[in-house]
Each structure stands twice: as structure tokens, then as C-alpha cells.
Enzyme design. Structure first.
Site: not given
Length: 456
Positions: A274, A295, A395
Site C-alpha cells: 500500500g 519483504d 499501526c
């Protein structure tokens, strides 16, 4: 139980939203992710749109209110946790419907629960479920307000573990903790990021409205729209790459990088892409602008590539399967103009979207994550050019994974300076040192933390 009987159960369950909700909840309680499990069941089932909505509401509702439901059930079943898991989940969805879904009459809830108990179990289970539900109807449920300890009362009322309530209280004070707890079980908004690489806010707004969606501008970022009245990820606009699903708060990291079209950017923990694709919208491939997305898992790196292709920015993105703590193996010092570290975290800012994590995570998990977060920052620091920006975000809403990590990093890296994180809409969300904190009760978006650092 014979395969023939199993098949019979599978067949009748395909059209029964409550029976399928019980199946999903069993698997979630056994470690599966609620969103993935729901998506899998919805694809296989034969449900109307109305019943898909009912099943989804029941699954998320039971997960969100599990501690409340256990408290209510305990006077009628002394040890709910000792019940056969599917029987417990059946009772939970029944209580949830009785208390939170006022349009469904009790007799319909009872009939469905007894029917499922009879089909999945035996006569003894049918009688047990019938007895419990009728006892609840006769006696009523225990009052949460009768709990004397305010912390325990809030824990049961909001269905948040005691340690999390206590940690937030120590960190933010009682009033803010109550506000967060009151907001955490509300349905999340469906927010989209408009893909500025190919379109504009006004064009996407018009197209969404023409497709029958309701659209509102975001209060958090000018890049986002709040969309209701349908499933955006199934729309042609999503498939054509004009927009992508992303929470409003999560969009605030990338602008603080202050990316220019020619920059070479590292996205150190990138999947599902994103923020990688958001960075790419600022870059110009013809001028050498590029973002390298890392990743640790091959399948997640593949997901980044798929999103890049859908959003028409693949020419500006390269992916590598690499643990961000091992960047020394691949990159020379002072390689990148900008570095983004969207760090792995406990995710407590996402409780609306991933309600089960409240029961899975502990304070010890956050301390372990803190070590990983600091290790990633330490590893990438030398890869940033002098004068470059490093933006760190999570987050989660826990201090030990946020400002504590930044303070530890700055103590070890005196060539970095903390600068204010900027927001386009001048949100009042910065602390006295310029770090951004958004909590779930502030705007109805996810909880998020962002710190912006400049290399001297």
C-alpha cells in the site's frame, strides 16, 4: 461421524448464515484470521447478499464482544471455556443477536440455534442449548455496571484485556482510555486512496457515484475518500487501478518522506504494498525515480508486484525478498534518498478491522516487537544519504513500540534529528516533539504513529 453425514452437514450449512458463522468462529478461536476465514467461507457458500452481511456481522460482533459474552454466559454455564467449541460459539452468536441485533426476534434466534444444535450434535446438546437460552430469557443477563472495579468493568464492557486497559490508562489517562474503548468496537469505515499516478480525486468521486456508491471526503488526508453502499474491492474502478483500499491514517506516512520525482527510496517492510505504491505515485521512472520494496516472504513480495501492476506503477518499483535487518548484505551505505520503515507491530490501532488480536497479544509480545523495530532502524540508518529522511511508523497505539523505539534509536544515532511530521490538513495530532499520534476515537480511522527523522 461418517463422511456421508459430514457431507450432509456441509450441504445444509452452505445456505445457513448462523451455522457458517459458528464454523468461522471455531477456526478463528483456533488461530485463523477472521477476514481470511470469512472470505474463504463466503466464496464457498451459497448465501444471499443479506445473509453474507448477517454472517459477517455475527462473526465480527462475537469476536469484538467475546469478554462481554463470556461474562453474560457464565451464570448459566459455569465454565464456558470448557464447552465444546462449536457449542460455545453457537451460544455466543445467540446472545450477540439477542443483545445487539434488535431486528431479530428471540423466537427466530432460538429456533435457529436449536436447529443447528440438533444437526451438528445429538439430543443432549439440543436440550442443553434449549435450556440455556430459555434460562437467559427468563432470568435476564447480569449487569456489567455491578462490577465494582472500574478497570475490570471497562474491560468487560469494551471486551479489551485488563492489561491493555491498564497500559492505556498509564499512558494516556483514564478519560482518553474510556474514549478509545468506546470507539474500538464500531464498524470501520471503507476508505480508499485515489491513485494519483493515473487519475484525480474529482474524477474518482464522479465515477464512484455513477457506480452507485456514496462518497465523502476524508477529514484525515486529501488523498482518501470514504465510500459506502457497496464493496469497493469488487468494483471496476478497483480492478482498473484507479483506487486502492487503504486506511486514512496509514496514508500519512508517505507524505512526510517529502519524496521528489528522482529519489531512490527504500520501503523496508513493504507488504502488501500500500505504501510502496503510494511512494511510487511521487516518482518519475524516466528521471530515475525508484522505490525498492523489501519483504521477508516470497509470497508477500509477489503481492507487492501484483498491486504495483494493478495500480500502473510497476515501472517505478522493484521488490526483493530480504529481511530489513540484513540490508548490509545487499546495499552500500548512503544508497537511498528516503527510507520508510512501516514496522511490524502489535497492531492495536487496527482493532476495528482485526478484533481477534486483542486476545492473542500480550505486553511481552510488544517488548519482543520493540527489539525487532529497533533492529530494523539500526540496520537501515547507514543506508540513508546525509540530508535524507527516514520515516518510522506503526499501526499500534502503545508507547513502547512508538516513541520509546524512537528515543532508543536517537540515543544510539546522534547523526539523526527528529523533525515534525507534516499533515496536509494541519491535523492537531502532533505531540510536543512533532511525532504524530492518531487514536481510534479521533477520526474513526485506524490508530497510527509516525515519526520523521532527518540525517544530519
Amino acid at each position: 461421524m461418517s463422511n456421508k453425514t459430514n457431507q450432509k452437514i456441509a450441504n445444509w450449512e452452505q445456505t445457513n448464515s448462523r451455522a457458517l458463522a459458528v464454523r468461522v468462529l471455531e477456526k478463528v478461536d483456533n488461530g485463523a484470521y477472521s477476514n481470511l476465514q470469512l472470505n474463504s467461507v463466503i466464496k464457498q457458500a451459497n448465501l444471499s447478499e443479506k445473509n453474507v452481511h448477517l454472517m459477517t456481522t455475527m462473526v465480527y460482533g462475537v469476536i469484538q464482544h467475546r469478554l462481554t459474552l463470556e461474562y453474560w454466559l457464565t451464570p448459566f454455564v459455569k465454565r464456558p471455556q470448557k464447552l465444546n467449541p462449536w457449542v460455545r460459539e453457537l451460544l455466543f452468536i445467540s446472545l450477540y443477536q439477542m443483545q445487539y441485533l434488535d431486528k431479530i426476534p428471540d423466537h427466530a434466534i432460538f429456533d435457529e440455534a436449536i436447529n443447528i444444535a440438533k444437526r451438528r450434535g445429538h439430543d443432549g446438546i439440543r436440550k442443553f442449548v434449549t435450556g440455556v437460552l430459555h434460562a437467559v430469557q427468563r432470568q435476564g443477563l447480569p449487569d456489567i455496571k455491578s462490577i465494582d472495579d472500574p478497570v475490570e468493568q471497562l474491560s468487560i464492557q469494551a471486551s479489551l484485556p485488563l492489561w491493555l486497559i491498564q497500559t492505556l490508562q498509564d499512558q494516556l489517562g483514564w478519560e482518553k482510555t474510556v474514549a478509545i474503548a468506546s470507539a474500538i468496537n464500531e464498524a470501520p469505515a471503507q476508505s480508499v486512496r485515489v491513485n494519483h499516478a493515473v487519475t484525480t480525486i474529482s474524477e474518482v468521486t464522479d465515477l464512484l457515484e455513477a457506480a452507485g456508491f456514496n462518497v465523502e471526503p476524508s477529514q484525515v488526508t486529501p488523498d482518501a475518500l470514504l465510500v459506502s453502499g457497496g464493496h469497493v474491492a469488487s468494483s471496476q474502478l478497483f480492478k482498473d487501478g484507479l483506487l486502492t483500499l487503504q486506511d486514512e491514517s496509514a496514508m500519512l506516512m508517505v507524505p512526510s518522506l517529502a519524496v521528489t520525482p528522482t529519489d531512490y527510496v527504500l520501503d523496508a517492510a513493504a507488504a502488501p504494498g500500500g505504501k510502496t505504491t503510494q511512494i511510487a505515485t511521487y516518482l518519475d521512472a524516466t528521471q530515475g525515480g525508484k522505490v525498492t520494496a523489501l519483504d521477508i516472504h516470497e509470497h508477500k513480495a509477489k503481492l507487492i508486484k501484483e498491486n504495483a501492476l494493478r495500480l500502473h506503477v510497476a515501472d517505478r518499483i522493484e521488490t526483493q525478498v530480504l529481511d530489513a535487518r540484513k540490508v548490509d548484505e545487499k546495499f552500500a551505505d548512503e544508497t537511498f534518498d528516503r527510507i520508510l520503515v512501516d514496522a511490524p507491530c502489535s497492531g492495536f490501532g487496527l482493532l476495528r478491522r482485526k478484533p481477534e488480536i486483542r486476545y492473542e497479544k500480550s505486553l511481552d509480545d510488544s517488548y519482543q516487537l520493540q527489539k525487532i523495530q529497533k533492529a530494523i532502524l539500526d540496520a537501515v540508518a547507514s543506508k540513508l544519504k546525509k540530508g535524507g529522511r527516514l520515516v518510522y511508523g506503526t499501526c499500534t497505539i502503545l508507547k513502547l513500540e512508538n516513541e520509546d523505539v524512537i528515543d532508543a534509536f536517537l540515543a544510539d544515532h546522534n547523526d539523526f534529528k527528529l523533525v515534525p511530521t507534516q499533515t496536509s490538513l494541519d491535523l492537531d495530532v502532533l505531540d510536543e516533539r512533532g511525532m504524530l499520534h492518531i487514536y481510534p476515537d479521533d477520526f474513526g480511522s485506524d490508530g497510527f504513529f509516525v515519526a520523521t527523522l532527518v540525517k544530519q
